[in-house]
Scaffold this motif. Sequence first.
Motif, PDB file in Angstrom:
ATOM      1  N   CYS A 159      -7.756 -17.428 -73.442  1.00 11.82           N
ATOM      2  CA  CYS A 159      -7.987 -18.865 -73.588  1.00 11.82           C
ATOM      3  C   CYS A 159      -8.178 -19.513 -72.210  1.00 11.82           C
ATOM      4  CB  CYS A 159      -6.815 -19.506 -74.320  1.00 11.82           C
ATOM      5  SG  CYS A 159      -6.798 -21.309 -74.319  1.00 11.82           S
ATOM      6  N   GLY A 160      -7.306 -19.147 -71.272  1.00 10.56           N
ATOM      7  CA  GLY A 160      -7.437 -19.641 -69.906  1.00 10.56           C
ATOM      8  C   GLY A 160      -6.907 -21.045 -69.672  1.00 10.56           C
ATOM      9  N   LEU A 161      -6.337 -21.694 -70.692  1.00 14.14           N
ATOM     10  CA  LEU A 161      -5.852 -23.064 -70.534  1.00 14.14           C
ATOM     11  C   LEU A 161      -4.427 -23.057 -69.986  1.00 14.14           C
ATOM     12  CD1 LEU A 161      -6.995 -25.932 -71.192  1.00 14.14           C
ATOM     13  CD2 LEU A 161      -5.559 -25.867 -73.236  1.00 14.14           C
ATOM     14  N   ASP A 162      -4.146 -23.890 -69.003  1.00 15.56           N
ATOM     15  CA  ASP A 162      -2.812 -24.015 -68.411  1.00 15.56           C
ATOM     16  C   ASP A 162      -2.027 -25.066 -69.197  1.00 15.56           C
ATOM     17  OD1 ASP A 162      -0.554 -24.128 -66.896  1.00 15.56           O
ATOM     18  OD2 ASP A 162      -1.510 -24.937 -65.091  1.00 15.56           O
ATOM     19  N   LEU A 163      -1.006 -24.629 -69.918  1.00 14.30           N
ATOM     20  CA  LEU A 163      -0.225 -25.532 -70.759  1.00 14.30           C
ATOM     21  C   LEU A 163       0.993 -26.114 -70.054  1.00 14.30           C
ATOM     22  CD1 LEU A 163      -0.207 -23.549 -74.135  1.00 14.30           C
ATOM     23  CD2 LEU A 163      -1.722 -25.415 -73.439  1.00 14.30           C
ATOM     24  N   SER A 164       1.167 -25.810 -68.775  1.00 17.35           N
ATOM     25  CA  SER A 164       2.376 -26.250 -68.080  1.00 17.35           C
ATOM     26  C   SER A 164       2.338 -27.722 -67.684  1.00 17.35           C
ATOM     27  CB  SER A 164       2.596 -25.394 -66.824  1.00 17.35           C
ATOM     28  OG  SER A 164       1.497 -25.537 -65.913  1.00 17.35           O
ATOM     29  N   GLY A 165       1.191 -28.344 -67.680  1.00 16.89           N
ATOM     30  CA  GLY A 165       1.069 -29.735 -67.264  1.00 16.89           C
ATOM     31  C   GLY A 165       1.556 -30.709 -68.318  1.00 16.89           C
ATOM     32  N   PRO A 166       1.757 -31.976 -67.931  1.00 24.39           N
ATOM     33  CA  PRO A 166       2.275 -32.994 -68.851  1.00 24.39           C
ATOM     34  C   PRO A 166       1.331 -33.355 -69.978  1.00 24.39           C
ATOM     35  CG  PRO A 166       1.584 -33.990 -66.763  1.00 24.39           C
ATOM     36  CD  PRO A 166       1.523 -32.501 -66.568  1.00 24.39           C
ATOM     37  N   ASP A 167       0.055 -33.021 -69.872  1.00 27.47           N
ATOM     38  CA  ASP A 167      -0.872 -33.323 -70.961  1.00 27.47           C
ATOM     39  C   ASP A 167      -0.570 -32.514 -72.214  1.00 27.47           C
ATOM     40  OD1 ASP A 167      -2.213 -35.136 -69.410  1.00 27.47           O
ATOM     41  OD2 ASP A 167      -3.782 -33.732 -68.795  1.00 27.47           O
ATOM     42  N   TYR A 168       0.041 -31.345 -72.051  1.00 28.51           N
ATOM     43  CA  TYR A 168       0.215 -30.443 -73.175  1.00 28.51           C
ATOM     44  C   TYR A 168       1.673 -30.078 -73.444  1.00 28.51           C
ATOM     45  CZ  TYR A 168      -4.701 -29.957 -71.992  1.00 28.51           C
ATOM     46  OH  TYR A 168      -6.013 -30.225 -71.686  1.00 28.51           O
ATOM     47  N   THR A 169       2.592 -30.438 -72.569  1.00 32.93           N
ATOM     48  CA  THR A 169       3.995 -30.060 -72.725  1.00 32.93           C
ATOM     49  C   THR A 169       4.886 -31.244 -72.414  1.00 32.93           C
ATOM     50  OG1 THR A 169       3.489 -27.784 -72.040  1.00 32.93           O
ATOM     51  CG2 THR A 169       5.793 -28.445 -71.996  1.00 32.93           C
ATOM     52  N   VAL A 170       5.930 -31.458 -73.228  1.00 33.29           N
ATOM     53  CA  VAL A 170       6.867 -32.544 -72.995  1.00 33.29           C
ATOM     54  C   VAL A 170       8.262 -32.090 -73.425  1.00 33.29           C
ATOM     55  CG1 VAL A 170       6.516 -33.591 -75.270  1.00 33.29           C
ATOM     56  CG2 VAL A 170       7.321 -35.004 -73.378  1.00 33.29           C
ATOM     57  N   GLU A 171       9.273 -32.584 -72.724  1.00 32.36           N
ATOM     58  CA  GLU A 171      10.658 -32.311 -73.076  1.00 32.36           C
ATOM     59  C   GLU A 171      11.324 -33.590 -73.552  1.00 32.36           C
ATOM     60  OE1 GLU A 171      12.750 -30.421 -69.897  1.00 32.36           O
ATOM     61  OE2 GLU A 171      11.295 -28.777 -69.699  1.00 32.36           O
ATOM     62  N   ALA A 172      12.209 -33.459 -74.527  1.00 35.19           N
ATOM     63  CA  ALA A 172      12.894 -34.620 -75.097  1.00 35.19           C
ATOM     64  C   ALA A 172      14.207 -34.157 -75.713  1.00 35.19           C
ATOM     65  CB  ALA A 172      12.023 -35.304 -76.143  1.00 35.19           C
ATOM     66  N   SER A 173      15.064 -35.127 -76.063  1.00 30.56           N
ATOM     67  CA  SER A 173      16.338 -34.831 -76.720  1.00 30.56           C
ATOM     68  C   SER A 173      16.233 -35.139 -78.202  1.00 30.56           C
ATOM     69  CB  SER A 173      17.470 -35.660 -76.102  1.00 30.56           C
ATOM     70  OG  SER A 173      17.675 -35.303 -74.753  1.00 30.56           O
ATOM     71  N   VAL A 174      16.862 -34.310 -79.024  1.00 30.13           N
ATOM     72  CA  VAL A 174      16.870 -34.521 -80.464  1.00 30.13           C
ATOM     73  C   VAL A 174      17.717 -35.758 -80.775  1.00 30.13           C
ATOM     74  CG1 VAL A 174      17.567 -33.571 -82.696  1.00 30.13           C
ATOM     75  CG2 VAL A 174      16.547 -32.077 -80.952  1.00 30.13           C
ATOM     76  N   ALA A 175      17.110 -36.754 -81.453  1.00 30.13           N
ATOM     77  CA  ALA A 175      17.851 -37.962 -81.832  1.00 30.13           C
ATOM     78  C   ALA A 175      18.627 -37.740 -83.124  1.00 30.13           C
ATOM     79  CB  ALA A 175      16.890 -39.142 -81.983  1.00 30.13           C
ATOM     80  N   SER A 176      17.979 -37.130 -84.106  1.00 34.81           N
ATOM     81  CA  SER A 176      18.627 -36.815 -85.373  1.00 34.81           C
ATOM     82  C   SER A 176      17.856 -35.692 -86.035  1.00 34.81           C
ATOM     83  CB  SER A 176      18.680 -38.048 -86.285  1.00 34.81           C
ATOM     84  OG  SER A 176      17.369 -38.491 -86.610  1.00 34.81           O
ATOM     85  N   MET A 177      18.390 -35.168 -87.112  1.00 34.21           N
ATOM     86  CA  MET A 177      17.760 -34.032 -87.772  1.00 34.21           C
ATOM     87  C   MET A 177      18.107 -34.038 -89.248  1.00 34.21           C
ATOM     88  SD  MET A 177      20.173 -31.230 -85.881  1.00 34.21           S
ATOM     89  CE  MET A 177      19.673 -29.847 -86.875  1.00 34.21           C
ATOM     90  N   THR A 178      17.221 -33.457 -90.042  1.00 31.16           N
ATOM     91  CA  THR A 178      17.442 -33.250 -91.462  1.00 31.16           C
ATOM     92  C   THR A 178      17.367 -31.755 -91.715  1.00 31.16           C
ATOM     93  OG1 THR A 178      16.410 -35.372 -91.998  1.00 31.16           O
ATOM     94  CG2 THR A 178      16.670 -33.783 -93.794  1.00 31.16           C
TER      95      THR A 178
END
Length: 294
Positions: A159-178
């Motif tokens: 594929c050759g696409l770099d997924l490490s940048g902010p356009d494709y990857t984000v970190e967050a905290s779980v607020a709630s879950m079902t």
Amino acid sequence: MPVTGDFLDHFAGGHTTVCHCWRLTRKDGAVFGFTDHDRDLSFGGVTFRAGTGLTANALSQTTGLSVDNSEAAGVLSDSAVSEDELKAGLFDGAEVSAWLVNWSDAEQRALQFRGALGEVKMEAGEFRAELRGLSEALNQTQGRVFQRGCSAQLGDARCGLDLSGPDYTVEASVASMTGRSRFALPALGQYADRWFEQGRFEVLDGAAAGLSGHVKSDRAGPVRSVELWEEIRGGIAPGDRVRLVAGCDKRAETCKVKYGNFPNFRGCPHIPGEDWLLSYPSRSGGNDGGSRYR
């Protein structure tokens, strides 16, 4: 280990003293030994523990390339295989070796099976694990498949696409879950609706750290609603940090518009469909080589 002459002589006697022993080697290097005998046995630097309740069905083996298969079952035990470890997927894909052993002399033994654990199921305080032989790998596709959709994995070398940048990857905290498959995250308004569908949901900390799932649905709104195809089997909880990685539906349009990566598209978007392949000559209508369904 080949069958020794002494072991063959043992079977030629008037009675036998044999049992089964299994060695499991997880991907993290942890080694476990089990036996259906009533006392522990040791050989090859591994202690095979009795009293774990582990049993196995008859092993189906062939001389050809068909897949050898069997199933092992056991009662869940904290001192052997715990329910939490199974739910966390720590035993998925573990290497398995199974021997027929003379329990009165463990040096007399024969290797009956080598392979890996397949699907693991848990119910009513016990587990069942499918045993897959080495020929299971022959069921996997080798080489390139010509199809309309892309055959590469998003972000791999093809594929050759770099997924490490902010356009494709984000970190967050779980607020709630079902349950363990539906999660509410912060809004993440910079990412379009369904941006992460078909992508990965990776757990970064907490009891389920290191586990991941495949995103089924990703909907934008006051909160980001993410649903997985399968449950995260570890103990994920609100406040745990997760990483979302963008997904791809393998279509040429997605590769071109969403990722701007069409030169690396690994599909054949213009390959004829089944209607064309199954078509037949007709005296009526246009016969200019175009579609019959214009």
